[in-house]
Enzyme design. Structure first.
Site, PDB file in Angstrom:
ATOM      1  N   PHE A   1       0.865  -1.175   0.000  1.00  0.00           N
ATOM      2  CA  PHE A   1       0.000   0.000   0.000  1.00  0.00           C
ATOM      3  C   PHE A   1       0.904   1.228   0.000  1.00  0.00           C
ATOM      4  O   PHE A   1       2.119   1.102   0.172  1.00  0.00           O
ATOM      5  CB  PHE A   1      -0.900  -0.022   1.250  1.00  0.00           C
TER       6      PHE A   1
ATOM      7  N   GLN B   1      -8.332  13.618   5.650  1.00  0.00           N
ATOM      8  CA  GLN B   1      -7.739  12.918   4.510  1.00  0.00           C
ATOM      9  C   GLN B   1      -8.719  12.889   3.339  1.00  0.00           C
ATOM     10  O   GLN B   1      -9.852  12.440   3.484  1.00  0.00           O
ATOM     11  CB  GLN B   1      -7.376  11.482   4.887  1.00  0.00           C
TER      12      GLN B   1
ATOM     13  N   HIS C   1      -9.237  11.005   0.157  1.00  0.00           N
ATOM     14  CA  HIS C   1      -8.755   9.811  -0.528  1.00  0.00           C
ATOM     15  C   HIS C   1      -8.593  10.173  -1.994  1.00  0.00           C
ATOM     16  O   HIS C   1      -9.465  10.803  -2.579  1.00  0.00           O
ATOM     17  CB  HIS C   1      -9.751   8.656  -0.351  1.00  0.00           C
TER      18      HIS C   1
ATOM     19  N   LEU D   1     -15.824   5.185  -2.399  1.00  0.00           N
ATOM     20  CA  LEU D   1     -14.421   4.792  -2.339  1.00  0.00           C
ATOM     21  C   LEU D   1     -14.017   3.840  -3.461  1.00  0.00           C
ATOM     22  O   LEU D   1     -14.667   2.842  -3.713  1.00  0.00           O
ATOM     23  CB  LEU D   1     -14.140   4.114  -0.986  1.00  0.00           C
TER      24      LEU D   1
ATOM     25  N   GLU E   1      -7.570   1.833  -2.372  1.00  0.00           N
ATOM     26  CA  GLU E   1      -6.145   1.954  -2.665  1.00  0.00           C
ATOM     27  C   GLU E   1      -5.585   0.619  -3.158  1.00  0.00           C
ATOM     28  O   GLU E   1      -4.554   0.563  -3.829  1.00  0.00           O
ATOM     29  CB  GLU E   1      -5.405   2.406  -1.396  1.00  0.00           C
TER      30      GLU E   1
ATOM     31  N   ARG F   1      -1.329   9.135   0.476  1.00  0.00           N
ATOM     32  CA  ARG F   1      -2.609   9.623  -0.022  1.00  0.00           C
ATOM     33  C   ARG F   1      -2.638  11.138  -0.185  1.00  0.00           C
ATOM     34  O   ARG F   1      -3.245  11.657  -1.119  1.00  0.00           O
ATOM     35  CB  ARG F   1      -3.743   9.180   0.912  1.00  0.00           C
TER      36      ARG F   1
ATOM     37  N   HIS G   1     -12.382  11.396   3.165  1.00  0.00           N
ATOM     38  CA  HIS G   1     -12.342   9.991   3.537  1.00  0.00           C
ATOM     39  C   HIS G   1     -12.187   9.761   5.034  1.00  0.00           C
ATOM     40  O   HIS G   1     -12.885   8.937   5.606  1.00  0.00           O
ATOM     41  CB  HIS G   1     -11.170   9.344   2.785  1.00  0.00           C
TER      42      HIS G   1
ATOM     43  N   ARG H   1      -2.940   9.735   7.102  1.00  0.00           N
ATOM     44  CA  ARG H   1      -2.980   8.320   7.483  1.00  0.00           C
ATOM     45  C   ARG H   1      -2.541   7.448   6.321  1.00  0.00           C
ATOM     46  O   ARG H   1      -2.923   7.673   5.180  1.00  0.00           O
ATOM     47  CB  ARG H   1      -4.399   7.931   7.901  1.00  0.00           C
TER      48      ARG H   1
END
Lengths: 489, 543
Positions: free
Chosen positions: B118, B230, B232, B246, B249, B280, B344, B378
């Site tokens: 990730f 955040q 996304h 969403l 990721e 991100r 997000h 994050r």
């Protein structure tokens, strides 16, 4: 923005009146789902109660019936004229149903000695059954849930998933048996309703029944069926002179040959309802179709698969495969046989067609119209097992006035009639009510199991669709004969 | 004067996502527990929607110190290091625990839990169950919860924390019929999740309304880093009603490429080393920049492409993505997805100790409603890990609180009286809550989005404060909760704007167009922003 009218079921628990449909005019964006229409309605009328959460098909909060069919409101496109109702479960208010007691019947994994992730093969074997979002759709459409203490399709799904999992410490086969494993009629309504397309019957219930068989839990009546197949090749005992003793192996049509089918007769039509099969053969002959009947054929294996008795399956499959190998088109008229040949046999060297498909493809001679009102019972293994619903209706409309009733399992499938007769009878009685509500004079269907079972739960005649067609041809002949004979004075 | 009497337990857990349920399971080891859930428990929050995965060090080639370094670097060094230590050291045990409880994670070729790369990670560290990882965790946690004596109260929403002599002593809640319930406890765990439903475009479930931030703030707790929202990088952009949904990721983790309308793999301009698997904040800014500078698609997005991957890989590893896009007529095996950033996750939240104690005695917090773990940004996969690590810690701390007399004291009764008056005002109000929330979401997207400046934030704050002054209307008692929720959302929005104004630098997800400090994050003089009823400001690090 698109303007549309949708109807929403409203129900006040304490108002003392039953639910009613209320039309709402809403404006929604292109691509909107039912949930977005409900948002818009709630803005107009904040008293509307509905349940939703993730908005992306992952939490299972928002299942409702849209035009009678269950679906997640957040994933089902909304269309002008939609009728939105709660799932067929106890309603709390408007679109909100009492879901928690149903969810609580889904078993939880009880950890045993093994704490490690199982190997890939085991994980793959249970993975697709982990997709369930516990929306309640399958439970709401399950006929066995409606009439018995069956824990429901998704509860069986979970038990099978736990049964496979080496980490689980409980005996899930016993639990499944006690939770109604043998109450499932294999109607596949759960699969049709499932937003995650989980094949609960094939992937959970049949597997659990096979496991139950290994453990010696198969119901005595199901064992008898299996013994019959072993000794006679047939799953039912003869009550009539079997069809095979009444016909030639090749039956030529009346006129020029327009086509040929090899007839997979099935146990019911050969042993119990041979007259219906003879009616069908007459209709085929009349429409130029040569009928070949390989005499070596045996039971398709459906009663074995549905009840989890798989030991003889390879043998019957091999016999049937060999018997029909020379023919390009194999015709079934039993919905159960057809669904089994199409879905459970792999890589068949021939094409399997239900008789409704055969007659539709070749086209039929126009029959006379009979002055009779009929209703049509969709056999589950034809409707959901083979996706056939419009063809039989088209034939019926040519010969009679058709009044529809909701498609629902009659209770005869999945070994329930023999193994759990009280469940089958309760479902049969529900059919009686549905039939009576149509006001029809006759019931038409296209499956020997349904035909046989429903006949015990209605006072109306229950007819196979080909018998109805044959009657219409005979009436046509009579009319033509009357027209060509000069009136005698 | 309590309708239906008061419900009393040793521990009250508010929220039924990953953190709440984990807290309840743990607290049950120490005494009676009530789990209060706004939704049907297990269906709410963002855990069941979490797709990509769970970060944990499970293999030889990885190390907790690497996980910590990645988390701190990804968080622009605003993280609380003690919380990061707890996260990286306990995440592996918590995932092994989930496995022992029956979670069906995907299996690595050599056995054990599979892990994929990730963004912002030096090692592939993200455990997954296809792209329905959170759902699998939630199912497992609910199984475990069922084996405890925890009393689950479904569809009953906490609307106010109850205080007695400065301690949190329980909560007032509204059920589906709009009846007020009182839940008394020796300790309360807030695990109410996030709140990016204050933005017009958001990935959050309908329950992501920031109730925990609002309840905590009103009870006097201190919140930190509320400006850290955040975005996304990849949310769906069409159809309209699915905007913001969403796009995990994991799509990039599996090898998905980002392309602009010119077909350029534009991440090479922003982070040539990590490309699509940058953090991100970086990817979201890159996409936003491409769109702003005219290299976006006609509908205002960029392309996210997996068509070069074998279709079987897409089917096995990204089944939810495949299903969701197919539902809108896009087969991602054959055509690219159109994506744009979407609100997000809120990195900020209630200030907690490693034991999850907030600044209010008796009140604990875990999961997204707490702050400090993720700093200014994050890493994907750290939130699910956070729910388990801190859910357990909060449950344990709350469970270890001493037993007290649990009763409706005069102080609590006064609060209930005030609450009833508030409800009467709603029933007598003027403005439907949906109208306020709609305007709020647009205001926040406009003024407190990816790119910020003083003027925009101040304008957004003024707009939010104006909305807070509108007199919300509840048509029936059953609509009282919508008013409470709208009020919570307005308060959260206000906190985000105020914190944004307090931080004059670009840091992680907080991108100021008008920074007055341009030092790199590891040399920034600023620490947490903080807000409470008593004071607000920004910590300055003395060097």
């Amino acid at each position: 923005m698109t303007r549309m009218t949708v109807q929403v079921s409203r129900f006040e628990p304490d108002a003392g009146v039953s639910a009613r449909l209320v039309p709402y005019e809403v404006e929604v964006h292109e691509g909107a789902r039912v949930l977005h229409a409900l948002y818009a309605i709630h803005e107009q009328d904040p008293t509307l109660a509905y349940r939703y959460c993730c908005g992306s098909g992952q939490c299972g909060s928002c299942a409702v019936r849209v035009n009678g069919k269950p679906g997640l409101a957040c994933m089902t496109p909304v269309v002008d004229g939609d009728v939105i109702e709660p799932l067929d479960l106890p309603v709390v208010r408007d679109l909100v149903v009492d879901l928690v007691p149903r969810i609580e019947r889904i078993a939880a994994l009880i950890p045993g000695d093994r704490a490690e992730l199982p190997d890939r093969e085991t994980v793959d074997a249970m993975k697709d059954r982990c997709d369930c979002v516990e929306c309640g759709s399958c439970i709401s459409v399950c006929p066995a849930v409606a009439v018995s203490d069956f824990a429901g399709p998704t509860a069986m799904r979970q038990l099978e998933r736990l049964q496979v999992d080496p980490r689980d410490a409980e005996d899930r086969v016993v639990q499944a048996r006690d939770d109604g494993l043998f109450n499932c009629t294999s109607c596949h309504a759960c699969y049709e309703a499932c937003p995650k397309d989980i094949r609960i019957m094939g992937k959970a219930i049949e597997r659990l029944r096979a496991e139950a068989n290994r453990r010696g839990f198969t119901l005595p009546r199901h064992l008898e069926v299996s013994d019959l197949v072993r000794t006679t090749g047939r799953s039912v005992v003869r009550t009539e002179t079997p069809l095979f003793e009444r016909i030639d192996p090749v039956i030529e049509p009346y006129g020029p040959v327009r086509g040929e089918v090899a007839f997979f007769v099935g146990c019911m039509y050969s042993m119990r309802l041979p007259q219906t099969a003879l009616d069908a053969i007459e209709v085929l002959r009349r429409n130029g179709i040569r009928v070949v009947v390989p005499m070596e054929q045996v039971c398709c294996g459906s009663p074995l698969i549905r009840t989890g008795q798989l030991d003889q399956l390879p043998r019957v499959m091999t016999i049937n495969r060999k018997a029909f190998a020379p023919y390009p088109v194999v015709m079934t008229m039993c919905a159960g046989c057809g669904a089994t040949l199409k879905n459970d046999y792999e890589d068949l060297p021939f094409r399997v067609m239900d008789i409704n498909e055969v007659l539709t493809e070749f086209g039929i001679e126009p029959p006379a119209h009979l002055s009779v009102t009929v209703t049509y019972h969709d056999p589950c293994h034809l409707l959901r097992g083979q996706g056939i619903s419009e063809q039989p209706r088209a034939f019926i409309r040519q010969v009679a006035d058709l009044v529809e009733m909701p498609a629902r399992c009659c209770g005869s499938g999945g070994g329930v009639k023999s193994g759990k007769p009280e469940v089958a009878a309760a479902l049969g009685e529900l059919r009686r009510e549905a039939i009576a509500a149509t006001g029809a004079e006759q019931v038409v269907t296209s499956c020997p199991f349904c035909e046989f079972h429903i006949a015990g739960h209605t006072d109306l005649p229950v007819r196979n669709i080909t018998s109805l067609l044959l009657e219409a041809y005979r009436k046509k002949d009579e009319k033509e004969a009357a027209a060509s004979t000069p009136p005698s004075n | 004067m309590v309708e239906n009497g008061a419900t009393s337990s040793h521990v009250l857990v508010i929220g039924s996502g990953g953190a709440g349920v984990r807290a309840a399971i743990e607290a049950a080891e120490h005494g009676s527990v009530v789990l209060l859930s706004k939704t049907i428990a297990g269906k709410g929050g963002c855990t069941p929607m979490a797709e990509g995965g769970y970060n944990a060090v499970l293999r030889e080639e990885d190390d907790p110190s690497l996980h910590a370094a990645d988390t701190l670097k990804g968080g622009a060094y605003l993280n609380d290091p003690a919380l990061v230590e707890a996260l990286v050291h306990e995440a592996p045990d918590r995932v092994r625990e989930l496995v022992a409880w029956g979670a069906v994670f995907d299996v690595a070729p050599g056995g054990g839990v599979a892990q994929r790369p990730f963004g912002g990670q030096q090692r592939p560290r993200t455990c997954y169950a296809g792209d329905r990882t959170g759902h699998e965790m939630m199912v497992t946690l609910m199984d475990r919860l069922a084996a405890t004596d925890v009393r689950v109260v479904h569809e009953c929403a906490a609307v106010e924390l109850l205080l007695d002599e400065g301690r949190c002593a329980g909560a007032a809640a509204l059920n589906r019929d709009g009846e007020l319930g009182v839940f008394l406890a020796d300790a309360v765990v807030l695990a109410t999740g996030g709140g990016t439903q204050v933005y017009d475009i958001s990935t959050n479930s309908a329950s992501g309304t920031g109730d925990g931030y609002a309840l905590g703030y009103r009870a006097g707790a201190e919140l930190i880093d509320m400006e850290m929202v955040q975005f996304h990088p990849t949310g769906a952009i069409q159809p309209y009603d699915a905007r913001g949904r969403l796009v995990t990721e994991a799509v990039r983790g599996e090898g998905g490429r980002l392309l602009n309308s010119l077909g350029e793999r534009f991440m090479s301009r922003y982070d040539p080393e990590r490309m699509e698997l940058s953090t991100r904040d970086v990817v979201a800014r890159a996409i936003a920049t491409e769109i702003l500078e005219g290299r976006g698609t006609e509908r205002g997005g960029v392309w996210l492409d997996v068509t070069h991957l074998p279709p079987e890989q897409v089917e096995e590893r990204l089944p939810i993505m495949l299903e969701q896009f197919l539902a809108y007529g896009v087969d991602i095996r054959k055509e690219p997805m159109e994506v744009a950033p979407t609100a997000h996750h809120i990195m900020g939240g209630l200030r907690i100790t490693p034991g999850c104690a907030t600044t209010v005695p008796g009140l604990f917090a875990a999961g997204e409603c707490s702050g400090g773990v993720h700093g200014a940004n994050r890493l994907g996969g750290n939130a699910l890990a956070e729910t388990q690590v801190f859910g357990r810690r909060a449950g344990r701390s709350a469970g270890l609180e001493p037993e007290r007399r649990r009763e409706v004291t005069p102080a609590i009764d006064r609060q209930l009286g005030a609450l009833r008056r508030r409800f009467d005002d709603y029933l007598d109000g003027e403005v439907p809550p949906h109208s306020v929330v709609k305007r709020l979401k647009l205001t926040m997207w406009e003024g407190a989005g990816i790119f910020r400046d003083h003027e925009g934030l101040a304008r957004a704050l003024a707009g939010v404060e104006a909305l807070r002054n509108e007199r919300l209307r509840a048509t029936t008692r059953r609509n009282l909760l919508e008013c409470c929720t709208a009020e919570n959302q307005c308060l959260l929005a206000s906190l985000i704007c105020r914190a944004g104004l307090l931080r004059p630098e670009c840091r992680g997800a907080h991108t100021r167009r008008d920074p007055t400090c341009e030092l790199p994050p590891d040399r920034s003089p600023y620490g947490h922003t903080f807000l409470s009823l008593a004071s607000e400001g920004i910590e300055e690090v003395r060097t």
